[in-house]
Design a protein around this motif. Sequence first.
Motif, mmCIF file in Angstrom:
data_model
loop_
_atom_site.group_PDB
_atom_site.id
_atom_site.type_symbol
_atom_site.label_atom_id
_atom_site.label_comp_id
_atom_site.label_asym_id
_atom_site.label_seq_id
_atom_site.Cartn_x
_atom_site.Cartn_y
_atom_site.Cartn_z
ATOM 1 N N ARG A 1 22.393 25.482 61.724
ATOM 2 C CA ARG A 1 21.249 25.711 62.425
ATOM 3 C C ARG A 1 21.447 24.902 63.950
ATOM 4 O O ARG A 1 20.855 25.390 64.938
ATOM 5 C CB ARG A 1 20.105 25.070 61.690
ATOM 6 C CG ARG A 1 19.472 26.210 60.715
ATOM 7 C CD ARG A 1 18.256 25.973 60.118
ATOM 8 N NE ARG A 1 18.243 24.530 59.589
ATOM 9 C CZ ARG A 1 18.540 24.400 58.508
ATOM 10 N NH1 ARG A 1 18.586 25.385 57.757
ATOM 11 N NH2 ARG A 1 18.300 23.273 57.870
ATOM 12 N N GLU A 2 22.197 23.721 63.700
ATOM 13 C CA GLU A 2 22.242 22.830 65.067
ATOM 14 C C GLU A 2 23.132 23.661 66.121
ATOM 15 O O GLU A 2 22.737 23.346 67.249
ATOM 16 C CB GLU A 2 23.033 21.765 64.519
ATOM 17 C CG GLU A 2 22.225 20.622 63.886
ATOM 18 C CD GLU A 2 21.084 19.893 65.037
ATOM 19 O OE1 GLU A 2 21.603 19.202 65.796
ATOM 20 O OE2 GLU A 2 20.077 20.219 64.802
ATOM 21 N N VAL B 1 22.115 15.341 59.624
ATOM 22 C CA VAL B 1 21.760 16.789 59.900
ATOM 23 C C VAL B 1 23.019 17.674 60.129
ATOM 24 O O VAL B 1 22.810 18.874 59.438
ATOM 25 C CB VAL B 1 21.103 16.580 61.424
ATOM 26 C CG1 VAL B 1 20.646 17.963 61.747
ATOM 27 C CG2 VAL B 1 20.047 15.501 61.115
ATOM 28 N N ASN B 2 23.801 17.478 60.757
ATOM 29 C CA ASN B 2 25.385 18.384 60.982
ATOM 30 C C ASN B 2 26.391 17.953 60.426
ATOM 31 O O ASN B 2 27.561 18.328 60.801
ATOM 32 C CB ASN B 2 25.211 19.055 62.096
ATOM 33 C CG ASN B 2 25.322 18.077 63.320
ATOM 34 O OD1 ASN B 2 25.075 17.118 63.199
ATOM 35 N ND2 ASN B 2 25.685 18.633 64.601
ATOM 36 N N ASN C 1 30.486 23.468 63.343
ATOM 37 C CA ASN C 1 28.906 23.897 63.170
ATOM 38 C C ASN C 1 28.895 25.279 63.148
ATOM 39 O O ASN C 1 28.121 25.845 62.344
ATOM 40 C CB ASN C 1 28.126 23.258 63.922
ATOM 41 C CG ASN C 1 27.966 21.696 63.569
ATOM 42 O OD1 ASN C 1 27.018 20.910 64.282
ATOM 43 N ND2 ASN C 1 28.524 21.001 62.656
ATOM 44 N N GLU D 1 24.292 24.424 55.807
ATOM 45 C CA GLU D 1 23.550 25.231 56.372
ATOM 46 C C GLU D 1 22.685 24.489 57.525
ATOM 47 O O GLU D 1 22.553 25.264 58.510
ATOM 48 C CB GLU D 1 22.176 25.638 55.523
ATOM 49 C CG GLU D 1 22.753 26.422 54.129
ATOM 50 C CD GLU D 1 21.827 26.525 53.210
ATOM 51 O OE1 GLU D 1 20.842 26.145 53.269
ATOM 52 O OE2 GLU D 1 21.980 27.134 51.970
ATOM 53 N N SER D 2 22.384 23.296 57.595
ATOM 54 C CA SER D 2 21.850 22.695 58.702
ATOM 55 C C SER D 2 22.713 22.559 60.014
ATOM 56 O O SER D 2 22.486 22.628 61.046
ATOM 57 C CB SER D 2 21.323 21.248 58.219
ATOM 58 O OG SER D 2 20.631 20.512 59.427
ATOM 59 N N ARG E 1 22.607 22.276 51.831
ATOM 60 C CA ARG E 1 21.843 21.856 52.596
ATOM 61 C C ARG E 1 22.311 21.301 54.027
ATOM 62 O O ARG E 1 21.991 21.931 55.043
ATOM 63 C CB ARG E 1 20.558 21.080 52.337
ATOM 64 C CG ARG E 1 19.763 21.629 51.280
ATOM 65 C CD ARG E 1 18.418 20.883 50.950
ATOM 66 N NE ARG E 1 18.457 19.481 50.452
ATOM 67 C CZ ARG E 1 18.615 19.170 49.176
ATOM 68 N NH1 ARG E 1 18.737 20.078 48.368
ATOM 69 N NH2 ARG E 1 19.079 18.089 48.801
ATOM 70 N N LEU E 2 23.516 20.426 53.911
ATOM 71 C CA LEU E 2 23.965 19.979 55.182
ATOM 72 C C LEU E 2 24.883 20.988 55.709
ATOM 73 O O LEU E 2 24.823 21.111 57.185
ATOM 74 C CB LEU E 2 24.811 18.934 54.614
ATOM 75 C CG LEU E 2 25.904 17.967 55.912
ATOM 76 C CD1 LEU E 2 24.762 17.280 56.657
ATOM 77 C CD2 LEU E 2 26.787 17.099 55.079
#
Length: 388
Positions: free
Chosen positions: A358-359, A321-322, A299, A354-355, A351-352
Amino acid sequence: MKIVVASKGDPNDIKTWSGIPYYIYKALEKKGHRVYGVNLLAPSEPWYYTLYKRIYYKLYKKWLWVEMEPYYLKKIAEQFDREVNAINPDLVILIHGHFLAYTTFKQNTVVVHDTTFAQIIDYYADFTVLTPRSIKNGNAVYQRGLDRATAAVFSSDWASQSALSHYRVDPSKIHTIPFGANLSQIPHTDHVEQWINNRLDANTCNFLFLGIDWERKGGPDALRFVIELNRLGIRSCLVIVGCQPDIPETSRQYVKLLGFLRKNVDDEAQKLEALFVSATALLLPSLAECFGCVYCEANAYGLPALGRDTGGVSEAIKEGVNGLLMKTDEAPEAFAQRWARIWYNKKVYSRLAESARREFDERLNYDVFINKLVYIVGEEQGEPALPA
């Protein structure tokens, strides 16, 4: 604060317990704490333990785990007490709670673990053949460790719930904080954004498999996953690091075998980083896994993490989410088809990814781990949170 970090093996050595004590140690130093490492050294085994082990195995094909013997842990406690009393810290952080069982020092102690003794029995293959004596001793010393601890921090709710259900413990002592990424250098977010964009233009999905134990880490299922993607018309490759499995000749075209790469050797660490940069996702569908810091590492590079919903993995990977979680009854081919729907829509993949980063930034790093741990210590002492 003056803090001791103790583990079996040098906590300031990146090779100890996958580097978790090392990164906790460094995160504490970064926060301005004075940190002292205590290496809990294994005592010499009396001759009769060798005899016991042979007898148990010959008669019952069972393994006597000497580390759970009171004799062994009392010897550990003598060293532990001696070093803590000499340092006189404000706080002790201990990796694995049973080492606390026979200690007498008075300092507040936070036990850090990814599972409990009771939960590991019959979960990992190595723990399916313990003697009844070892199981009885293991549960007893783990209970003593929890009794002695000021707080117990587990990396997942899966492990925390085991502490509450298998042992007599005040629920207020038990806390869940996920571990972080075991990385010495964190990739800059600008670089991660560029890597994500580069992947969108790639003509091959490179799935990074990192693990020493090919079978337990789900290697055969990872291979089936990649074969299915190729059958679907998505050019894919499984990049295997950490082991050298015997790949069937018909499947070798879908695999790159790179062997073991050490994080503490500069040129090998650089090769490993390059693999994270060039990968499309981490693929590690472990059959048994207590947490999996490697998912956090992926991640950090903006890589979605693909794992199996077992043990504490769902604490590291949040579905959609991640990364993605393979259901326990899901075929690798069906899992591959779910991934294919993401890859066909590059905006969804972006998006996955980038998320995922963020996680890492918000949840799966050791700065967050230490801030939460120190807050817990303040609460347990009945004081405001200690300075982070």
